[in-house]
Every structure is written in C-alpha cells, then in structure tokens.
Design an enzyme around this catalytic site. Structure first.
Site, PDB file in Angstrom:
ATOM      1  N   ASN A   9       0.871  -1.182   0.000  1.00 47.73           N
ATOM      2  CA  ASN A   9       0.000   0.000   0.000  1.00 47.73           C
ATOM      3  C   ASN A   9       0.908   1.232   0.000  1.00 47.73           C
ATOM      4  O   ASN A   9       1.471   1.589   1.032  1.00 47.73           O
ATOM      5  CB  ASN A   9      -0.896  -0.024   1.248  1.00 47.73           C
ATOM      6  N   LYS A  11       0.117   4.225  -0.256  1.00 53.37           N
ATOM      7  CA  LYS A  11      -0.540   5.419   0.315  1.00 53.37           C
ATOM      8  C   LYS A  11      -0.330   6.612  -0.627  1.00 53.37           C
ATOM      9  O   LYS A  11      -0.258   6.412  -1.842  1.00 53.37           O
ATOM     10  CB  LYS A  11      -0.042   5.658   1.745  1.00 53.37           C
ATOM     11  N   HIS A  94      -9.460   1.140   4.781  1.00 56.20           N
ATOM     12  CA  HIS A  94      -8.212   1.344   5.525  1.00 56.20           C
ATOM     13  C   HIS A  94      -8.482   2.276   6.708  1.00 56.20           C
ATOM     14  O   HIS A  94      -9.315   3.185   6.607  1.00 56.20           O
ATOM     15  CB  HIS A  94      -7.149   1.947   4.598  1.00 56.20           C
ATOM     16  N   GLU A  96      -6.943   4.721   7.788  1.00 54.31           N
ATOM     17  CA  GLU A  96      -6.784   6.151   7.470  1.00 54.31           C
ATOM     18  C   GLU A  96      -8.030   6.701   6.778  1.00 54.31           C
ATOM     19  O   GLU A  96      -8.405   7.859   6.982  1.00 54.31           O
ATOM     20  CB  GLU A  96      -5.518   6.341   6.601  1.00 54.31           C
ATOM     21  N   GLU A 166      -5.218  -4.768  10.630  1.00 56.20           N
ATOM     22  CA  GLU A 166      -4.222  -3.713  10.836  1.00 56.20           C
ATOM     23  C   GLU A 166      -4.544  -2.968  12.124  1.00 56.20           C
ATOM     24  O   GLU A 166      -5.370  -2.036  12.118  1.00 56.20           O
ATOM     25  CB  GLU A 166      -4.256  -2.722   9.663  1.00 56.20           C
ATOM     26  N   GLY A 172       2.464   2.652  10.839  1.00 56.69           N
ATOM     27  CA  GLY A 172       3.397   3.761  10.679  1.00 56.69           C
ATOM     28  C   GLY A 172       4.068   4.184  11.968  1.00 56.69           C
ATOM     29  O   GLY A 172       4.677   5.249  12.037  1.00 56.69           O
ATOM     30  N   SER A 210       3.512  -1.690  10.362  1.00 46.62           N
ATOM     31  CA  SER A 210       4.963  -1.686  10.596  1.00 46.62           C
ATOM     32  C   SER A 210       5.636  -3.018  10.260  1.00 46.62           C
ATOM     33  O   SER A 210       6.558  -3.445  10.949  1.00 46.62           O
ATOM     34  CB  SER A 210       5.276  -1.273  12.041  1.00 46.62           C
TER      35      SER A 210
HETATM   36  P1  13P Z   1       3.123   0.727   7.683  1.00 45.38           P
HETATM   37  O1  13P Z   1       3.638  -0.606   7.144  1.00 45.38           O
HETATM   38  O2  13P Z   1       3.848   1.900   7.133  1.00 45.38           O
HETATM   39  O3  13P Z   1       3.015   0.698   9.161  1.00 45.38           O
HETATM   40  O4  13P Z   1       1.624   0.865   7.118  1.00 45.38           O
HETATM   41  C1  13P Z   1       0.752  -0.188   7.294  1.00 45.38           C
HETATM   42  C2  13P Z   1      -0.469   0.082   6.500  1.00 45.38           C
HETATM   43  O5  13P Z   1      -1.257   0.932   6.859  1.00 45.38           O
HETATM   44  C3  13P Z   1      -0.673  -0.703   5.268  1.00 45.38           C
HETATM   45  O6  13P Z   1      -1.952  -0.525   4.775  1.00 45.38           O
END
Ligand code: 13P
Length: 250
Positions: A9, A11, A94, A96, A166, A172, A210
């Site tokens: 992903n 982002k 997601h 976010e 997640e 992150g 992460s």
């Molecule tokens: P990170 O791997 O940067 O923590 O992000 C995870 C994520 O949100 C994948 O969709």
C-alpha cells in the site's frame, strides 16, 4: 491451502520517476514462487503500474473505490474504472480512510459489495485503536467491523474477500504487533467467520502495521497469518521483495 499474499500500500507517495524505478525493481526481479504479490499506487499512477506489471506476476490494486457506478460524483473513482486501468484488487476501509475521511462500517460494507459486484478482489481492512485494545475491546471492535460487511456481502461471497488485520496503533509507528498478538487476532477473525457460516478456512487474512523485512519471517510462521499489507516498507524494492521472499519461505 491458502496461498500467501503480500500487498504494498503505497498510500499517498510516489511520482512518475520514483514509481518507474520502484516498479522496475519489482517487475524485473521475477516471480516470487507461491506468493501473490500486489502493488497499490495512488490513482494517477495505476495505469503506469499496470503497464510495467503487464506480463509479470505482479498484480495491481486501487487504494479505495466509490460505491457509485458512474455519474455526477466529483472526485470519485468507480470499480469499473479500476478494472479498466488493469486493477484486479482494491483496498477497502483502511483505517486512514475510516479515521481521516469519515468512512463508516456501513460505507465500507457498501464499497466491498461494489468491488465484488464488479469483479474486483477487495482487501478489507479491520483493526482496533490503542484505546480500544487497552479497554479490552479489540476483538469486539474487529468482529463488529466484520459483521457489517458480512451482513452486506453474505456468507457465500465472503470467501472472495481478503481480510487485512491492521491494528491502528501499529500503523506507521514502528510498533508491530507481536506475532502472538497478530496470530491471536487472526484466529479470532477466522473463528468468528466460521461461526457466522463462512468457509473461514478459505479466507486469506493479512497482517498490516509496521511490517519490515526483519520482522516478516516470524509473522509468516504463524498458522493464521496468510500474508501482509505493507505500507512504508513497500516503497523500497529491496525491503518489499524481502518480505515477499519471507512469505514464500513459509
Ligand atoms: P506501515 O507498514 O507503514 O506501518 O503501514 C501499514 C499500513 O497501513 C498498510 O496498509
């Protein structure tokens, strides 16, 4: 036997030039035996990714989709548009999108239905916040997120949904869930699905939050972890490919 799946992903990261280098690094390294590998760039770069990935074993997915099919919905991107530019996958719900853009469980459920109706494979994200975990509500929160989708999709079609667990506190932050924590929730998800009448043994459940090349082997050795949804580490070909290789080794 569930085939492992590793999804990057990206982002809101990338540019034509940076993507070209990353995609080239991924596509030319050859197939990862026994693992489905998918990249999810931002919308404007899907076509670019599809062109580079065509003829390789890499799949391409969107990071979001509209519940609407077409028409006067400024700023939205439909499932058929994603298919048109070569996507077979789409990330839905997601954290976010849920926390920053107000996506509710019901909207997420409608998006999963829109994806399935169009023939896209949805990657449904679920997960609890740290406050919810600390309050002992992690399982209840995740099961409620699943329940809403299950109700909209139905038990038969849910086998075509990929679930990505997640935990919000691990995204992150550099703070990965331990393999034991992740396995426990994955088991919970599978049991919940089975109790609800879904053939849970067939559903792929990814871990996200992460994930790094060094932590991936331990995660993938857990029996209910079928792959990963990778954020930051998917932006570097070397680390993403190491994660894919770790998946292949299990
Ligand atoms: P990170 O791997 O940067 O923590 O992000 C995870 C994520 O949100 C994948 O969709």
């Amino acid at each position: 036997m569930r085939k492992k799946l590793v999804v990057g992903n990206w982002k809101m990261n990338g540019s034509l030039a940076r993507n070209a280098a990353l995609l080239d690094g991924l596509a030319t390294r050859g197939a990862v035996e026994g693992v489905d590998v998918v990249v999810c760039p931002p919308f404007p770069y899907l076509q670019q990714a599809s062109e580079v990935c065509r003829g390789s074993s890499l799949g391409v997915g969107g990071q979001n989709l509209s519940v609407f099919k077409e028409g006067a919905y400024t700023g939205e991107v439909s499932a058929s548009m994603l298919l048109d530019v070569g996507c077979a996958w789409v990330i839905v719900g997601h954290s976010e999108r849920r926390s920053l853009f107000g996506e509710t469980d019901d909207l997420v459920a409608a998006k999963v239905v829109a994806a399935l109706d169009a023939g896209l494979s949805p990657i449904l994200c679920v997960g609890e916040t740290l406050a919810q975990r600390d309050a002992g509500q992690a399982e209840a929160v995740v099961c409620e997120q699943l329940r809403c989708v299950l109700q909209a999709v139905g038990v038969d079609r849910f086998v075509d949904v990929v679930v990505a667990y997640e935990p919000v506190w691990a995204i992150g932050t550099g703070r990965t869930a331990t393999p034991e924590q992740a396995q426990a929730m994955h088991r919970e998800v599978r049991t919940y699905l089975e109790r609800s009448g879904v053939a849970g043994g067939k559903v792929r459940i990814l871990y996200g939050g992460s994930v790094t090349a060094s932590g991936a082997p331990q995660l993938f050795s857990a029996p209910d972890i079928d792959g990963a949804l990778v954020g930051g580490a998917s932006l570097v070909a070397e680390s993403f490919l190491s994660i894919c290789a770790a998946a292949a080794a299990h």
